[in-house]
Every structure is written in structure tokens, then in C-alpha cells.
Design a protein around this motif. Sequence first.
Motif, PDB file in Angstrom:
ATOM      1  N   PRO A 405       0.819  -1.229   0.000  1.00 44.32           N
ATOM      2  CA  PRO A 405       0.000   0.000   0.000  1.00 44.32           C
ATOM      3  C   PRO A 405       0.847   1.272   0.000  1.00 44.32           C
ATOM      4  N   GLY A 406       2.071   1.177   0.531  1.00 48.73           N
ATOM      5  CA  GLY A 406       2.963   2.342   0.515  1.00 48.73           C
ATOM      6  C   GLY A 406       3.887   2.367  -0.675  1.00 48.73           C
ATOM      7  N   ASN A 407       3.712   1.384  -1.593  1.00 44.91           N
ATOM      8  CA  ASN A 407       4.437   1.321  -2.855  1.00 44.91           C
ATOM      9  C   ASN A 407       5.952   1.271  -2.665  1.00 44.91           C
ATOM     10  N   VAL A 408       6.708   1.898  -3.585  1.00 43.24           N
ATOM     11  CA  VAL A 408       8.165   1.771  -3.583  1.00 43.24           C
ATOM     12  C   VAL A 408       8.764   2.337  -2.305  1.00 43.24           C
ATOM     13  N   ARG A 409       8.164   3.390  -1.774  1.00 45.43           N
ATOM     14  CA  ARG A 409       8.693   3.980  -0.545  1.00 45.43           C
ATOM     15  C   ARG A 409       8.607   2.987   0.617  1.00 45.43           C
ATOM     16  N   GLU A 410       7.510   2.245   0.689  1.00 51.59           N
ATOM     17  CA  GLU A 410       7.373   1.241   1.745  1.00 51.59           C
ATOM     18  C   GLU A 410       8.392   0.124   1.554  1.00 51.59           C
ATOM     19  N   LEU A 411       8.596  -0.304   0.295  1.00 53.86           N
ATOM     20  CA  LEU A 411       9.590  -1.329   0.006  1.00 53.86           C
ATOM     21  C   LEU A 411      10.986  -0.857   0.427  1.00 53.86           C
ATOM     22  N   GLN A 412      11.296   0.383   0.120  1.00 50.81           N
ATOM     23  CA  GLN A 412      12.587   0.959   0.513  1.00 50.81           C
ATOM     24  C   GLN A 412      12.771   0.904   2.024  1.00 50.81           C
ATOM     25  N   ASN A 413      11.756   1.290   2.772  1.00 55.06           N
ATOM     26  CA  ASN A 413      11.846   1.306   4.235  1.00 55.06           C
ATOM     27  C   ASN A 413      12.028  -0.098   4.813  1.00 55.06           C
ATOM     28  N   VAL A 414      11.299  -1.072   4.249  1.00 52.65           N
ATOM     29  CA  VAL A 414      11.401  -2.451   4.740  1.00 52.65           C
ATOM     30  C   VAL A 414      12.807  -2.993   4.520  1.00 52.65           C
ATOM     31  N   ILE A 415      13.372  -2.718   3.343  1.00 54.87           N
ATOM     32  CA  ILE A 415      14.714  -3.235   3.044  1.00 54.87           C
ATOM     33  C   ILE A 415      15.765  -2.538   3.892  1.00 54.87           C
ATOM     34  N   GLU A 416      15.639  -1.234   4.082  1.00 57.96           N
ATOM     35  CA  GLU A 416      16.605  -0.519   4.921  1.00 57.96           C
ATOM     36  C   GLU A 416      16.577  -1.066   6.347  1.00 57.96           C
ATOM     37  N   ARG A 417      15.379  -1.324   6.872  1.00 60.16           N
ATOM     38  CA  ARG A 417      15.251  -1.851   8.229  1.00 60.16           C
ATOM     39  C   ARG A 417      15.887  -3.241   8.337  1.00 60.16           C
ATOM     40  N   SER A 418      15.651  -4.045   7.304  1.00 58.26           N
ATOM     41  CA  SER A 418      16.205  -5.395   7.324  1.00 58.26           C
ATOM     42  C   SER A 418      17.732  -5.375   7.244  1.00 58.26           C
ATOM     43  N   VAL A 419      18.297  -4.479   6.434  1.00 58.41           N
ATOM     44  CA  VAL A 419      19.754  -4.374   6.329  1.00 58.41           C
ATOM     45  C   VAL A 419      20.354  -3.983   7.674  1.00 58.41           C
ATOM     46  N   ILE A 420      19.709  -3.088   8.376  1.00 55.12           N
ATOM     47  CA  ILE A 420      20.223  -2.613   9.666  1.00 55.12           C
ATOM     48  C   ILE A 420      20.178  -3.719  10.722  1.00 55.12           C
ATOM     49  N   LEU A 421      19.091  -4.500  10.714  1.00 59.13           N
ATOM     50  CA  LEU A 421      18.872  -5.464  11.792  1.00 59.13           C
ATOM     51  C   LEU A 421      19.385  -6.870  11.496  1.00 59.13           C
ATOM     52  N   SER A 422      19.662  -7.179  10.231  1.00 59.15           N
ATOM     53  CA  SER A 422      20.007  -8.565   9.891  1.00 59.15           C
ATOM     54  C   SER A 422      21.490  -8.864  10.073  1.00 59.15           C
ATOM     55  N   ASP A 423      21.789 -10.146  10.214  1.00 57.32           N
ATOM     56  CA  ASP A 423      23.170 -10.648  10.269  1.00 57.32           C
ATOM     57  C   ASP A 423      23.353 -11.670   9.146  1.00 57.32           C
ATOM     58  N   GLY A 424      24.594 -11.971   8.834  1.00 58.04           N
ATOM     59  CA  GLY A 424      24.879 -12.967   7.814  1.00 58.04           C
ATOM     60  C   GLY A 424      24.966 -12.368   6.437  1.00 58.04           C
ATOM     61  N   ASP A 425      25.235 -13.208   5.426  1.00 59.84           N
ATOM     62  CA  ASP A 425      25.419 -12.718   4.065  1.00 59.84           C
ATOM     63  C   ASP A 425      24.249 -13.073   3.155  1.00 59.84           C
ATOM     64  N   THR A 426      23.155 -13.588   3.748  1.00 64.02           N
ATOM     65  CA  THR A 426      21.938 -13.848   2.981  1.00 64.02           C
ATOM     66  C   THR A 426      20.862 -12.857   3.417  1.00 64.02           C
ATOM     67  N   PHE A 427      20.336 -12.147   2.452  1.00 64.79           N
ATOM     68  CA  PHE A 427      19.338 -11.124   2.785  1.00 64.79           C
ATOM     69  C   PHE A 427      17.972 -11.769   2.955  1.00 64.79           C
ATOM     70  N   SER A 428      17.298 -11.389   4.048  1.00 69.06           N
ATOM     71  CA  SER A 428      15.934 -11.867   4.285  1.00 69.06           C
ATOM     72  C   SER A 428      15.155 -10.796   5.027  1.00 69.06           C
ATOM     73  N   VAL A 429      13.827 -10.922   4.986  1.00 73.44           N
ATOM     74  CA  VAL A 429      12.930  -9.955   5.619  1.00 73.44           C
ATOM     75  C   VAL A 429      11.991 -10.706   6.555  1.00 73.44           C
ATOM     76  N   ASP A 430      11.771 -10.149   7.716  1.00 72.67           N
ATOM     77  CA  ASP A 430      10.818 -10.719   8.671  1.00 72.67           C
ATOM     78  C   ASP A 430       9.409 -10.520   8.117  1.00 72.67           C
ATOM     79  N   GLU A 431       8.693 -11.612   7.844  1.00 72.73           N
ATOM     80  CA  GLU A 431       7.381 -11.502   7.208  1.00 72.73           C
ATOM     81  C   GLU A 431       6.344 -10.790   8.082  1.00 72.73           C
ATOM     82  N   THR A 432       6.597 -10.685   9.387  1.00 76.85           N
ATOM     83  CA  THR A 432       5.638  -9.977  10.259  1.00 76.85           C
ATOM     84  C   THR A 432       5.643  -8.473   9.982  1.00 76.85           C
TER      85      THR A 432
END
Length: 504
Positions: A405-432
Amino acid sequence: MYYREVRHPGPAEIQLIDYASRIAGIAIERDRSQTALTRAVKQIEKSEAQLRHIVDAIPQMIAVLNPDGAVLYMNQTMLDYTGLTVEEVMAKDVRDRAFNPEDVARFRGERLEALSRGVPFQNEKRVLRKDGHYRWFLIHYNPLLDDQGRVIRWYATGTDIDDRVQAEERTRNENLVLREQIDRDSMFEDIIGTSEALSKVLRQVRRVALSDSTVLILGETGTGKELIARAIHKRSSRAEQAFIGVNCAAIPPSLISSELFGHEKGAFTGATKRRLGRFESANGGTIFLDEVGDLPSEAQIALLRVLQEREIERVGSSKSISIDVRVLAATHRDLNAIVAEGKFRQDLLYRLNIVPIEMPSLRERTADIPLLVKYFIDRFGKKAGKKYRTIDKRTLKLLQAYSWPGNVRELQNVIERSVILSDGDTFSVDETWLKREPPQIVRPTIALNGALHKQEKEMIEAALAASHGQIAGPSGAAIRLGLPTRTLDSKIKRLGINKFRFKP
């Protein structure tokens, strides 16, 4: 003295001779004094004429005032600049005629107080040139004192500082633009994607950029409307000139006119200096009015004049200023709906909607999601000092299945948050983090998509009746049906529904 024969004068005659000699001496001395005074007056007049000639030859404005501040004399430079005559200089209203009345009114109390103190002071005023234009001058006041320290004359000199004032104003606007540019750098810089929906938009951009027409960019929040506006500007003949962006929804309604069109000093409380508006700052270039649907009615009228006459008026001024600016506008709102509600001028909509460009939502370009994900991972990973070898396949499917619903801007925010919080060399997103739409909102959309035209029309009419003909807004039919406002509006037109018959 008056006897026929010679004789010795007596005491009475001697006294008479003494009196006569005194009277003669007084007469001779008076004649000598009168001659000397006449010579002195002529010398003073000659010296004064020479002094005035010298003062008139000085290229700086000079005025002589009496102790109360009334004008007694202006040098030739000031007379030539203002076009005033000697008789007009002696008139009581000369200050109102020579200076901007707003400046005179603003400094009246301060000036009288400064004159009473009898010490040098200065202020900045706009002086009216004989061609009807004002320029800023710095006025220095210096007193001439007698032996007792009383003011017998004031000498005022004016220095043209208009170029400096204009330069300061330009610098302020350039700094403002620079700050906005820095803020915009936190968003994505490029248009990423190869989907047909996006390619269609880019083809429109290439065509419309070559013209100077007004463009209205439509689309949901976060679809990248400003990126499209910048792309149009960069491919236009104005690419070397300024691109000024304004978020109309982020500026208080009471300040929007001042922000867009500028204001004169003293136009309202807090207006301590004249300020150029965004339109003047964009002169020769492009102005981008984001969320133009949120403009208050007064600003809508002024914008309509800009589009029709290519002229603006600063707040607090009745003087028209010609400008050469290309206008690009954008909104996520349904302008036809708010025109029907009386919140937006229909004639302004016609002027803005010369070339419409509709930005597709991210739901309509799911093929672009892998490219966008990779772009944002690289960008935010570089900032965080992280490098990813792979993208989790389940995450990619999850991202493509989400409605965004927030389009590309929402996608950008989700990925930035995941990069900050994630560990390891495989990118993933918390589905919650990807919130699903509530079932009660989703079901009507599913029903509409799968229903026949008759059932679809009945559902829309029922929603319009329940919302009293209102399409947009928290209680509008679009919310009831779980549809974007523009989608519902197009369905109403396609099905031939008269939405106005549901209004009370």
C-alpha cells in the motif's frame, strides 16, 4: 560753527561739537558695519552656493533635514533619481513620495526616537525611482550640533544596497533548495524497473519533456511521482536551470502563499525582510508542486493566475512580477472527486491536466520488485558496511506477493530496516513486517473483481448511498469497498453511474 566772526567756543559749543562728533562716528561705523555685513552675507551665499554645487556633484544621495526631521534640501543626485522637483521636496508628504510607504510607517516611531537622541543612526528603506521601481538603500543619519550640543541640522546619505539584498535573498533560497536536495537524497535516486507499466510512463516522459506544457502526475503515495518530475526536467530545454520542489501538504495553509509567491517586508507579523517565493527562485526553470490537491483556495486562485498570465504577486504587494516557469504538479488524490466536493477549482484542474501521467502502483509492476530489492540492498548495504551474497528465495516471493500500500517507498523502508537489523550474508525480511490487509477490506475487492457488471454496479451504488455520494475520505465509498479512490472513480465512469444523485 555758525558765528560770522571768529571766536573761542564756550562750554556749550564744545559740548555740542562733542555730541555731533559722536553722532557722526556712530553713522560712519554703522555704514562700515553694513558694508562689512553685506560683504559677509555675499561671501556666505557664495560659499553656500559653492558647497551646494559640490554636494550636487557627489554621486551619492544626500538630504539636509531640520532638527525635527523635515526635509530642507536634497542634492541633485537624489532629485534626478526620484524625479522630484525642489517645490515637491519642500512639501510635507515628501517622505511618503520618496520612500516606500510601508517602510515609512514601519520606521516612523523608531526614527522619531532616534532624532530625539541626537546621535548618528541608520536604517534600510526602499527609495522610489522616477520610473516607478523601488530599490533598497542604507540611509545614514548624522547630526550637526551647535556649541551647546543641540542639533541644528541632520545630514542623511543614502547608499544603494539593492544588489546586496537581492544576493542575500538568492543565497537564502539556494540554501533552502540545497537543504531540500540533501533531504531528497535519502530517497531513491533512479527510476528502477523494466515492466511494461513503467516503460509506458517513461515513453510518455520522453515525449512530454520536449514541450513546455504543464504536466499532472497522478498516482498513489510512494510511487515515485517526484522522480518522474525530475526526469521530465532533466530531459527538457530547462535542464540547466533550477528545479524547485514544493510539498504543498507539508506547508501550513496560512504560509503557503508566502512560500510559493514570496512576501514583502512587513506584509505580516514575522515578515522582517522581503523574501522571494519558490516561483521566483525557479524562474527560467521548473517548479514541482507535489500534493497540489492540498492547496487552499486562496493559493489555488493565485496558481491559476500563474498558469494563465505567467505573473505572480508577492504577499503584501500589488505589483505584478512576470515569470517564466514550467509547472509540474502531482497528487495522490482524486481531483475530480474533490472538485465535486467544492474543495478544488475546476478551472485550475483544466489548466493542470494538460498532459496527465499516471504512475502505476507497485502492485501493477511486481516484475520490477527483484530489481528494486537488489538496488536497495546494494545501496543500504554499502552504507551499513554489509555485503550480501544471496537473497532468500522465500523472502523474494513474499515481497512479490505483498500488496505494498505504501508502494516503492514502503519497500525501501522495509529493506533498509532489514539491512540494519540482519546478520549474515543472505538477505531476508521478517514476514511480520508486511502487514496484511484486514479481511473485511479485502473481501469486497475480491467480490468486485469476480462479479458481473450488474452485481458490481449494485455494490458501488450501495456504497455511494451509504457514504452520501462521497467517494474519497475516511467515510467515502472507496474505503467501504476497499478500492483506491481513482480505481473506484474509473469504475463509476465505466458503469455509467451518476454519483451526484446520492448526494443529500
